[in-house]
Motif scaffolding. Sequence first.
Motif, PDB file in Angstrom:
ATOM      1  N   TYR A  48      -7.863  45.210 -19.259  1.00  0.00           N
ATOM      2  CA  TYR A  48      -8.936  45.291 -20.249  1.00  0.00           C
ATOM      3  C   TYR A  48      -8.618  44.398 -21.452  1.00  0.00           C
ATOM      4  O   TYR A  48      -9.505  43.705 -21.969  1.00  0.00           O
ATOM      5  N   GLN A  49      -7.360  44.371 -21.879  1.00  0.00           N
ATOM      6  CA  GLN A  49      -6.966  43.495 -22.979  1.00  0.00           C
ATOM      7  C   GLN A  49      -7.176  42.029 -22.607  1.00  0.00           C
ATOM      8  O   GLN A  49      -7.593  41.221 -23.449  1.00  0.00           O
ATOM      9  N   GLU A  50      -6.919  41.694 -21.352  1.00  0.00           N
ATOM     10  CA  GLU A  50      -7.157  40.321 -20.892  1.00  0.00           C
ATOM     11  C   GLU A  50      -8.659  40.003 -20.894  1.00  0.00           C
ATOM     12  O   GLU A  50      -9.055  38.882 -21.213  1.00  0.00           O
ATOM     13  N   LEU A  51      -9.489  40.984 -20.564  1.00  0.00           N
ATOM     14  CA  LEU A  51     -10.937  40.807 -20.641  1.00  0.00           C
ATOM     15  C   LEU A  51     -11.372  40.546 -22.082  1.00  0.00           C
ATOM     16  O   LEU A  51     -12.186  39.655 -22.343  1.00  0.00           O
ATOM     17  N   ILE A  52     -10.823  41.311 -23.012  1.00  0.00           N
ATOM     18  CA  ILE A  52     -11.156  41.121 -24.426  1.00  0.00           C
ATOM     19  C   ILE A  52     -10.831  39.689 -24.856  1.00  0.00           C
ATOM     20  O   ILE A  52     -11.637  39.023 -25.527  1.00  0.00           O
ATOM     21  N   GLU A  53      -9.676  39.201 -24.457  1.00  0.00           N
ATOM     22  CA  GLU A  53      -9.285  37.836 -24.820  1.00  0.00           C
ATOM     23  C   GLU A  53     -10.226  36.801 -24.205  1.00  0.00           C
ATOM     24  O   GLU A  53     -10.590  35.822 -24.853  1.00  0.00           O
ATOM     25  N   ASN A  59     -15.169  32.488 -22.522  1.00  0.00           N
ATOM     26  CA  ASN A  59     -14.869  31.815 -21.269  1.00  0.00           C
ATOM     27  C   ASN A  59     -15.482  32.616 -20.117  1.00  0.00           C
ATOM     28  O   ASN A  59     -14.834  33.521 -19.579  1.00  0.00           O
ATOM     29  N   PRO A  60     -16.735  32.301 -19.733  1.00  0.00           N
ATOM     30  CA  PRO A  60     -17.419  33.095 -18.702  1.00  0.00           C
ATOM     31  C   PRO A  60     -16.673  33.173 -17.375  1.00  0.00           C
ATOM     32  O   PRO A  60     -16.660  34.223 -16.735  1.00  0.00           O
ATOM     33  N   GLY A  61     -16.026  32.097 -16.965  1.00  0.00           N
ATOM     34  CA  GLY A  61     -15.279  32.130 -15.709  1.00  0.00           C
ATOM     35  C   GLY A  61     -14.122  33.110 -15.765  1.00  0.00           C
ATOM     36  O   GLY A  61     -13.881  33.864 -14.819  1.00  0.00           O
ATOM     37  N   GLN A  62     -13.419  33.120 -16.894  1.00  0.00           N
ATOM     38  CA  GLN A  62     -12.300  34.045 -17.053  1.00  0.00           C
ATOM     39  C   GLN A  62     -12.799  35.477 -17.218  1.00  0.00           C
ATOM     40  O   GLN A  62     -12.173  36.418 -16.722  1.00  0.00           O
ATOM     41  N   VAL A  63     -13.939  35.643 -17.898  1.00  0.00           N
ATOM     42  CA  VAL A  63     -14.531  36.984 -18.034  1.00  0.00           C
ATOM     43  C   VAL A  63     -14.835  37.549 -16.651  1.00  0.00           C
ATOM     44  O   VAL A  63     -14.502  38.700 -16.347  1.00  0.00           O
ATOM     45  N   LYS A  64     -15.427  36.719 -15.791  1.00  0.00           N
ATOM     46  CA  LYS A  64     -15.750  37.164 -14.434  1.00  0.00           C
ATOM     47  C   LYS A  64     -14.486  37.564 -13.676  1.00  0.00           C
ATOM     48  O   LYS A  64     -14.452  38.596 -12.997  1.00  0.00           O
TER      49      LYS A  64
END
Length: 87
Positions: A48-53, A59-64
């Motif tokens: 979840y912390q990585e999602l927040i970042e 960064n939509p690709g990283q969010v996905k």
Amino acid sequence: MKRPVVSSDLIWAAVSDVEEHMRKTLLDKGDGAFASTHEMLGTITEEYQELIEAVRHNNPGQVKQELKDLAVLTVFSIACLKLMEIT
């Protein structure tokens, strides 16, 4: 402002993406169960912390990718809880 409708085709395509990610994750990390609910929470919190970042960096690709990681961890955690009920 009216929100666009997410079609069932898009939803099932997303489920398919998560399923594929689950297969890859199990091959990569194995299928050893979490030892406790605390371990589940710690792992999910880290993702979840990585999602927040990823969101902060817009960064939509990283969010996905992070969302797929969270989905896999959530489903795997549910399976671990089911295992705990059996044993």
